[in-house]
Design an enzyme around this catalytic site. Structure first.
Site, PDB file in Angstrom:
ATOM      1  N   GLU A 121       0.824  -1.198   0.000  1.00  0.00           N
ATOM      2  CA  GLU A 121       0.000   0.000   0.000  1.00  0.00           C
ATOM      3  C   GLU A 121       0.865   1.258   0.000  1.00  0.00           C
ATOM      4  O   GLU A 121       2.090   1.193   0.082  1.00  0.00           O
ATOM      5  CB  GLU A 121      -0.925   0.013   1.220  1.00  0.00           C
ATOM      6  CG  GLU A 121      -0.192  -0.011   2.547  1.00  0.00           C
ATOM      7  CD  GLU A 121      -1.111  -0.277   3.738  1.00  0.00           C
ATOM      8  OE1 GLU A 121      -2.309  -0.534   3.540  1.00  0.00           O
ATOM      9  OE2 GLU A 121      -0.615  -0.231   4.877  1.00  0.00           O
ATOM     10  N   HIS A 179       4.157  -0.896  10.381  1.00  0.00           N
ATOM     11  CA  HIS A 179       3.686   0.478  10.237  1.00  0.00           C
ATOM     12  C   HIS A 179       2.501   0.766  11.152  1.00  0.00           C
ATOM     13  O   HIS A 179       1.837  -0.148  11.651  1.00  0.00           O
ATOM     14  CB  HIS A 179       3.277   0.743   8.787  1.00  0.00           C
ATOM     15  CG  HIS A 179       2.171  -0.141   8.301  1.00  0.00           C
ATOM     16  ND1 HIS A 179       2.391  -1.413   7.807  1.00  0.00           N
ATOM     17  CD2 HIS A 179       0.831   0.042   8.251  1.00  0.00           C
ATOM     18  CE1 HIS A 179       1.247  -1.959   7.456  1.00  0.00           C
ATOM     19  NE2 HIS A 179       0.275  -1.105   7.724  1.00  0.00           N
ATOM     20  N   ARG A 199      -2.154  -7.719  13.424  1.00  0.00           N
ATOM     21  CA  ARG A 199      -2.016  -6.694  14.456  1.00  0.00           C
ATOM     22  C   ARG A 199      -0.938  -7.124  15.447  1.00  0.00           C
ATOM     23  O   ARG A 199      -1.007  -8.199  16.039  1.00  0.00           O
ATOM     24  CB  ARG A 199      -3.363  -6.483  15.156  1.00  0.00           C
ATOM     25  CG  ARG A 199      -3.457  -5.240  16.011  1.00  0.00           C
ATOM     26  CD  ARG A 199      -4.841  -5.061  16.597  1.00  0.00           C
ATOM     27  NE  ARG A 199      -5.841  -4.843  15.563  1.00  0.00           N
ATOM     28  CZ  ARG A 199      -6.852  -5.667  15.319  1.00  0.00           C
ATOM     29  NH1 ARG A 199      -6.983  -6.784  16.017  1.00  0.00           N
ATOM     30  NH2 ARG A 199      -7.704  -5.396  14.362  1.00  0.00           N
TER      31      ARG A 199
END
Length: 326
Positions: A121, A179, A199
């Site tokens: 992304e 990130h 996560r």
């Protein structure tokens, strides 16, 4: 029925860290959500397929359009590679609080574990409060053992790289890069069509029932790229009335276009759809010689691949992101 520039009804997501800027800055004031954290502008994710909201095709969803129009909509080479699945997920994100620290698997690992695409992304910062930061990558050379030890000791932040940001900051986040979006940041996110997220750490937050969100420690440890980079932010110099390349990768190309004059677009050789995300100002898309579509700040529009010539008319100074697949 011939194709034309398509707008889609935004799919809004309530998030524990969401805020009000999707409404107040990007004009999504129709949102009933108290903490609208994400606006999925164009999505082919199963269960969240975008639906057209303008013109004769209003009410049709993206999957139905691809089935009918195939390469005319997405481009022949894109259709040959991805078939019925739209390859990109286009979002606006409003972080009123810091997001969890996370990582996404690459194509190979994601296919093995989830029968899905990986998730590479990029972020483009639309607004940032003073002192806002992102977490991107590591601030030193790290191996898996060191990472796991720091995580277990509650000292993960010691090895993470913090990046101060401002309007116009741009970051490429390849699959595997750790990130997190920081508090006070409104940004555009362009990514592969995937909702697979591991996560790592969620700041010990709990929901309104006192429950912590699930962590994916073991899955994440095998997905992380532990390499250290000296520079994480994408540097670019934009010029007026021309497209400036921000990111080019196998999954998408994103340009920044700052313009105050009409621009003729000829995309016959591109063989891809183009997506415009309006960051600032307003503009019109003129197509088929006479038809025009107004696009305002906070709106996103998809130009079908078959619409190989069109004109962008700005209403004063306008800034957009231009996304396609080479």
């Amino acid at each position: 029925m011939s194709l034309y520039p398509l707008k889609f009804t935004p799919i809004l997501k309530d998030k524990i860290w969401g805020g009000s800027k999707l409404k107040t800055v990007l004009n999504k004031d129709f949102s009933p959500l108290p903490n609208a954290g994400e606006s999925w502008e164009i999505s082919g994710v199963e269960g969240d397929i975008s639906e057209v909201c303008n013109g004769n095709l209003a009410g049709n969803n993206l999957e139905e359009l691809i089935e009918i129009y195939m390469g005319d909509l997405v481009g022949d080479k894109v259709y040959e590679k991805f078939g019925m699945e739209f390859p990109l997920l286009i979002k606006f994100i409003d972080a009123n609080d810091v997001l969890s620290i996370q990582v996404h698997p690459d194509d190979a690992l994601s296919k093995e574990r989830h029968n899905a695409f990986g998730k590479t992304e990029m972020w483009y910062v639309i607004e940032a409060d003073k002192g806002s930061e992102l977490i991107v990558g590591f601030n030193q050379e790290v191996d898996k053992e060191t990472y796991l030890r720091k995580l277990e000791d509650g000292k993960l932040e010691d090895i993470l790289n913090n990046e101060p940001v401002k309007k116009g900051s741009c970051f490429f986040i390849p699959a595997g890069r750790v990130h997190a979006i920081g508090k006070g940041i409104l940004l555009a996110e362009i990514q592969q069509t995937s909702d697979v997220t591991y996560r790592i750490y969620d700041w010990n937050r709990t929901d309104d029932k006192g429950n912590s969100r699930e962590l994916h420690t073991e899955l994440a440890a095998d997905a992380i790229d532990y390499r250290f980079e000296k520079k994480y932010e994408t540097e670019y110099e934009s010029g007026i009335n021309k497209s400036t390349e921000l990111v080019h990768c196998p999954y998408f190309t994103t340009n920044f276009l700052d313009f105050d004059k009409s621009i003729n677009m000829d995309i016959l050789e591109l063989n891809s759809f183009i997506i415009y995300m309006c960051m600032e100002g307003d503009f019109q898309i003129e197509y088929d010689g006479k038809e025009k579509l107004n696009v305002s700040k906070g709106e996103t529009v998809l130009i079908p691949a078959s619409l190989d010539h069109f004109v962008l008319h700005p209403d004063g100074k306008t800034q957009v992101l231009e996304v396609f697949i080479k």
